[in-house]
Design a protein around this motif. Sequence first.
Motif, PDB file in Angstrom:
ATOM      1  N   UNK A 255       7.146   1.213  -5.965  1.00 55.25           N
ATOM      2  CA  UNK A 255       6.181   0.673  -7.010  1.00 55.25           C
ATOM      3  C   UNK A 255       4.801   0.764  -6.990  1.00 55.25           C
TER       4      UNK A 255
ATOM      5  N   UNK B 213       2.559  -0.485  -1.957  1.00 56.25           N
ATOM      6  CA  UNK B 213       3.353  -1.725  -1.050  1.00 56.25           C
ATOM      7  C   UNK B 213       3.871  -1.466   0.123  1.00 56.25           C
ATOM      8  N   UNK B 214       2.788  -0.318   0.625  1.00 58.16           N
ATOM      9  CA  UNK B 214       2.814  -0.227   2.208  1.00 58.16           C
ATOM     10  C   UNK B 214       2.256  -1.058   2.731  1.00 58.16           C
ATOM     11  N   UNK B 215       2.736  -2.029   4.182  1.00 56.86           N
ATOM     12  CA  UNK B 215       2.052  -3.061   5.150  1.00 56.86           C
ATOM     13  C   UNK B 215       0.860  -2.055   5.908  1.00 56.86           C
ATOM     14  N   UNK B 216      -0.311  -2.594   6.541  1.00 55.41           N
ATOM     15  CA  UNK B 216      -1.069  -1.733   6.218  1.00 55.41           C
ATOM     16  C   UNK B 216      -1.572  -1.910   7.798  1.00 55.41           C
TER      17      UNK B 216
ATOM     18  N   UNK C 222       2.642   2.159  11.092  1.00 53.03           N
ATOM     19  CA  UNK C 222       1.808   3.603  10.846  1.00 53.03           C
ATOM     20  C   UNK C 222       2.668   4.440   9.373  1.00 53.03           C
TER      21      UNK C 222
ATOM     22  N   UNK D  67      -2.636   5.345   9.440  1.00 50.75           N
ATOM     23  CA  UNK D  67      -2.598   3.157   9.010  1.00 50.75           C
ATOM     24  C   UNK D  67      -2.520   3.927   7.798  1.00 50.75           C
ATOM     25  N   UNK D  68      -1.490   3.257   6.407  1.00 53.47           N
ATOM     26  CA  UNK D  68      -1.956   3.713   4.877  1.00 53.47           C
ATOM     27  C   UNK D  68      -3.388   3.955   4.592  1.00 53.47           C
ATOM     28  N   UNK D  69      -4.237   3.255   5.571  1.00 56.48           N
ATOM     29  CA  UNK D  69      -6.239   3.177   5.070  1.00 56.48           C
ATOM     30  C   UNK D  69      -6.510   4.065   5.145  1.00 56.48           C
ATOM     31  N   UNK D  70      -5.550   4.536   5.870  1.00 59.58           N
ATOM     32  CA  UNK D  70      -6.388   6.449   5.952  1.00 59.58           C
ATOM     33  C   UNK D  70      -5.528   7.503   5.580  1.00 59.58           C
ATOM     34  N   UNK D  71      -4.455   7.180   4.237  1.00 62.01           N
ATOM     35  CA  UNK D  71      -3.767   7.802   3.573  1.00 62.01           C
ATOM     36  C   UNK D  71      -4.550   8.208   2.555  1.00 62.01           C
TER      37      UNK D  71
ATOM     38  N   UNK E  99       0.003   8.246   0.186  1.00 61.49           N
ATOM     39  CA  UNK E  99       0.881   6.528   0.347  1.00 61.49           C
ATOM     40  C   UNK E  99       2.171   6.480  -0.569  1.00 61.49           C
TER      41      UNK E  99
ATOM     42  N   UNK F 257      10.324   6.013   2.305  1.00 61.98           N
ATOM     43  CA  UNK F 257      11.179   4.869   2.799  1.00 61.98           C
ATOM     44  C   UNK F 257      12.068   4.317   1.764  1.00 61.98           C
TER      45      UNK F 257
ATOM     46  N   UNK G 179      -9.229  -2.471  -1.802  1.00 63.02           N
ATOM     47  CA  UNK G 179      -8.189  -1.336  -1.028  1.00 63.02           C
ATOM     48  C   UNK G 179      -7.239  -2.409  -0.367  1.00 63.02           C
ATOM     49  N   UNK G 180      -5.910  -2.514   0.113  1.00 61.18           N
ATOM     50  CA  UNK G 180      -5.332  -3.048   1.423  1.00 61.18           C
ATOM     51  C   UNK G 180      -6.703  -3.006   2.121  1.00 61.18           C
ATOM     52  N   UNK G 181      -6.757  -5.060   2.407  1.00 61.04           N
ATOM     53  CA  UNK G 181      -7.367  -4.819   4.143  1.00 61.04           C
ATOM     54  C   UNK G 181      -6.543  -3.766   4.874  1.00 61.04           C
ATOM     55  N   UNK G 182      -7.779  -3.258   4.955  1.00 56.20           N
ATOM     56  CA  UNK G 182      -7.524  -1.998   6.234  1.00 56.20           C
ATOM     57  C   UNK G 182      -7.096  -2.932   7.536  1.00 56.20           C
TER      58      UNK G 182
ATOM     59  N   UNK H 125      -3.418  -4.129  15.782  1.00 54.40           N
ATOM     60  CA  UNK H 125      -4.290  -3.135  14.446  1.00 54.40           C
ATOM     61  C   UNK H 125      -5.193  -4.156  13.382  1.00 54.40           C
ATOM     62  N   UNK H 126      -4.866  -5.208  13.169  1.00 52.18           N
ATOM     63  CA  UNK H 126      -5.313  -5.994  12.640  1.00 52.18           C
ATOM     64  C   UNK H 126      -5.526  -7.855  12.942  1.00 52.18           C
TER      65      UNK H 126
ATOM     66  N   UNK I 132       0.932  -9.701   0.727  1.00 55.11           N
ATOM     67  CA  UNK I 132       1.608  -8.925   1.634  1.00 55.11           C
ATOM     68  C   UNK I 132       3.210  -9.133   1.726  1.00 55.11           C
TER      69      UNK I 132
ATOM     70  N   UNK J  73       5.468  -8.904  -0.537  1.00 56.58           N
ATOM     71  CA  UNK J  73       5.897  -7.501  -0.562  1.00 56.58           C
ATOM     72  C   UNK J  73       7.294  -7.214   0.316  1.00 56.58           C
TER      73      UNK J  73
END
Lengths: 248, 443
Positions: free
Chosen positions: A94, A98-101, A104, A141-145, A150, A157, B187-190, B282-283, B358, B361
């Motif tokens: 997409x 659309x990764x799950x935050x 990993x 995790x996606x947040x650090x990519x 991503x 995937x 951004x996505x809620x990290x 993680x969250x 999410x 998704x």
Amino acid sequence: MSAPVALEVQGLTRTYGEGAAGVVALAGIDLAFRRGTFTAVMGPSGSGKSTFLTCAAGLDRPTSGRVLIGGEDVTDWDEERRTTLRRERIGFVFQGFHLLPYLSAEQNIGLPRRLAGKRPDRARVRALLERVGLADRAHHLPGSLSGGQQQRVALARALVTDPDVVLADEPTGALDSATARQVLGMLRASVTDLGQTVVMVTHDPVAASYADEVVFLVDGRVAGRMAEPTADAVAGQMAHLDDLVVAR
Amino acid sequence: MSAGTTTLAWRSLRHRPLGATATFLAVLLGTALIGSFATLVETSFTAADADTGNLVVMGAVVGGWGALIVLFSVASTVGITTTQRAAEIGLLRTIGATPRQARRLIAREAAGVAVLGAVLGALVAAGTGRLLFALLQSGGMVSDATRYDAGRASVGAAALLVLLAAGVAAAVAARRATRGPAGVLVRDSVAEQGRMRWWRVAIAVLLIGYGLGMAVITITVTAHDKDPYAAMSTSGSSSILVGVGLAVLAPVLLRWCATPVRLLSGASSSASAHLASYNTTRRAHLLSGVLAPVIVLTAAAAGTLLLVDIDTRSVPAGTPDSDTINLLNNVVVAMIALFAAIMVVNAFVATVAHRRTELERLRLLGATPRQVRGSVVAEAAVVALIGVGLGLLAALTTVVPFAIARHEGVVPDGGLWLVPAVVAAVAAVTLGSARGAVRSAVR
């Protein structure tokens, strides 16, 4: 001898709303995508490209027409079967990744297998991570990519289940041009090296130039095709789509 | 420009009825509860001398405890709904809203909803206060010589108190949401591994320390007092204090406690369990909004119910004060339980609403509706397990000292069936609200 058809739509129409107020998004489309090919679907906004993709993916039911995946007519399948279809035989990429935050990179790639109630094949996930150049980011995790990273995870995937077809919706829409080229090169490689089938909706002539063929949609119809596209030729054609409509 | 912010606030509210409903309900019920008890205090000023004491105890002491819980719940609800809008606030700032404008937007929205809730709550309190007084009078705890005499002052003060709590919570959350450069938040809620703010830790340490201190005082000093209720007055509040203290630390506690749970469930190949176990660790900041009221609910209910049970057993004849005190205790439990239950439901609805994209998704990627719902319910189960555990731990700080003070030893002589009963009720509320919230979000 030509390869078998991975995805086919026959007489696909989709209308939103009823009667005179109804909007025709797709006005009868016939397309077949052979295994091991990379096709770009292009068109101006409102041409029906996104509707085509959601109908092909079984996310939306067409008003009429058929959708065949791997030669099987899936049009009338119920929600349960279409869900299984999506996770086992279609790979998605997409625009918004659309990764799950909270999973990993590695876990995101293994997710379709998890959803199918199976354990992800570690070796396969590793191989895919390596393929998209992220072997050292497996536990991030996606947040650090970065955005490009991503999207590469999302591509891995999409490939993990070895699907019949990979559907990509503006996969480079949120990326800068250098990162976009990287992701497109990987999509291309999945077709050339792995024999995957990719159908990509895009409005970017550069992205389309990575495909074997471009299909132009205008007003919900197939207005033309172009084999072995170059960015310049596609851009030129996009600027004169009206001519295609007149010629038809 | 100011009018612009107000218009924007109003429009944004109409788009987010769910989050607004949670705040509205919390403020309304909070004002109604605190207001009802405040009327008793106001009535006591004109009451017959014999009744003044009872009315003040009932109003100030019980109302005071209730106020603590209520303010905590209002603050956490407002906090949850504001924090969830980080992405939208980041977007506003990328298109040129200053941090101040963004904060003002949040403040106006919260104010609009809270004022409405407080006004309605005050009206309700005017009625329920009268009802409460009639109840006390018919129970013989207030003589017929005293007349209900309260109104605007007490109810208004209660409304202002609740509004103040909502305002402070919104300001803190808004400041957090607008800290840092614009855009980063789109951004996505990290998976936030952020540390707790120092003042939060300080508040928690203070509450837990005070609760434990009271427990120690109960065993060493008040246990030997001639008045059997001296021990109760020092130990009774410990479970609530420690429970609220632990609740303040909920994000960190959830992260710590969920990790062993994850390792235990690692053997399961269920996709729902897999997703839930990673989301809870993680969250943790998202689900801690649910964990906090679960801890408070368990601590208050288990602690106070066992306290009352020990009391009725160890002073069978009763003293003249017994009826009043036990009624007060039961009212406290009922009030706290009601509020904490509403908070659990609120928090789940808000969390699930926040995660709607999410969850969609997951559906796109081929998760069945059952798997998506399953993962949310599994998260609720982890939260319930940890919350009940921590809540029971907090309850010990009331039960053990009081049992010792009434010569029953460390373990009370009876009433232990109350523990599984409380656990079952809390688990039912937690799992039930998760199911309800996710059922409407994922078809």
